[in-house]
Design a protein around this motif. Structure first.
Motif, PDB file in Angstrom:
ATOM      1  N   GLU A  17       8.174  -0.592   2.640  1.00 24.34           N
ATOM      2  CA  GLU A  17       7.595  -1.375   1.463  1.00 24.34           C
ATOM      3  C   GLU A  17       8.674  -1.741   0.540  1.00 24.34           C
ATOM      4  N   GLN A  66       7.923   4.300   5.948  1.00 24.48           N
ATOM      5  CA  GLN A  66       7.086   3.523   5.451  1.00 24.48           C
ATOM      6  C   GLN A  66       7.603   2.960   3.861  1.00 24.48           C
ATOM      7  N   LEU A  89       4.065   8.847   1.621  1.00 27.39           N
ATOM      8  CA  LEU A  89       4.810   8.077   2.517  1.00 27.39           C
ATOM      9  C   LEU A  89       5.800   8.738   3.286  1.00 27.39           C
TER      10      LEU A  89
END
Length: 187
Positions: free
Chosen positions: A152, A148, A144
């Motif tokens: 998250e 990202q 990632l």
């Protein structure tokens, strides 16, 4: 042969195949480097590596598992490389004798260093907090990007970048200190 003996042989055979696979995965990069350095073309090296793998599988019952696997595998690779050049009927062989032995020794040393560094890194990874290991997992295992990861975890991208930088610095320091400590123990 009764059913019990047959099952015992099958179990031993499965164990031997698993051991061969584990050994092969560890040494394959070093063998590939050795074969590539010993042949004029990459396509020849790929073919030779397959021949080496096949020969190792055929002769694996000859391997003494109390000794390191890489030198034994390199010995087989040397034989296959010599066969390759004999098959090509080349007047001039690029790597024979002492040169090939020196190359094999270098591959063994590199493999040993890689194993030592991996062990040091694994130790240092174990010293990290669960959160730090999770962050590294998201970045390097899950691949990632910082944005990202931030999405998250519900944090900013800048925070993720700074934290990852600090974790990498911590790991580097840990590995260097452990390596220096182990080097001092040997002296």
């Amino acid at each position: 042969m009764d059913a019990t003996q047959t099952r015992t042989l099958q179990t031993e055979s499965a164990r031997s195949r698993a051991e061969l696979a584990r050994n092969w995965v560890k040494v394959q990069p070093s063998l590939m480097a050795f074969v590539v350095a010993s042949t004029p073309q990459f396509s020849d090296a790929e073919d030779l590596l397959q021949d080496v793998a096949a020969e190792i599988a055929i002769r694996y019952d000859e391997y003494d598992n109390s000794r390191p696997f890489l030198p034994w595998a390199l010995w087989i690779a040397k034989i296959k490389i010599a066969d390759f050049y004999r098959g090509k009927r080349r007047d001039r062989v690029l790597f024979m004798g002492e040169a090939m032995d020196a190359l094999a020794d270098a591959c063994s040393r590199v493999q040993q260093l890689m194993t030592e560094e991996r062990d040091l890194l694994e130790y240092c990874l174990d010293q990290l907090t669960e959160r730090s290991r999770r962050l590294l997992g998201l970045r390097y295992s899950d691949d990632l990007k910082p944005k990202q990861i931030a999405d998250e975890l519900g944090t900013s991208m800048g925070s993720v970048r700074v934290t990852l930088s600090r974790i990498r610095t911590t790991l580097m320091d840990c590995v260097q200190k452990r390596a220096a400590g182990e080097a001092n123990v040997g002296n």
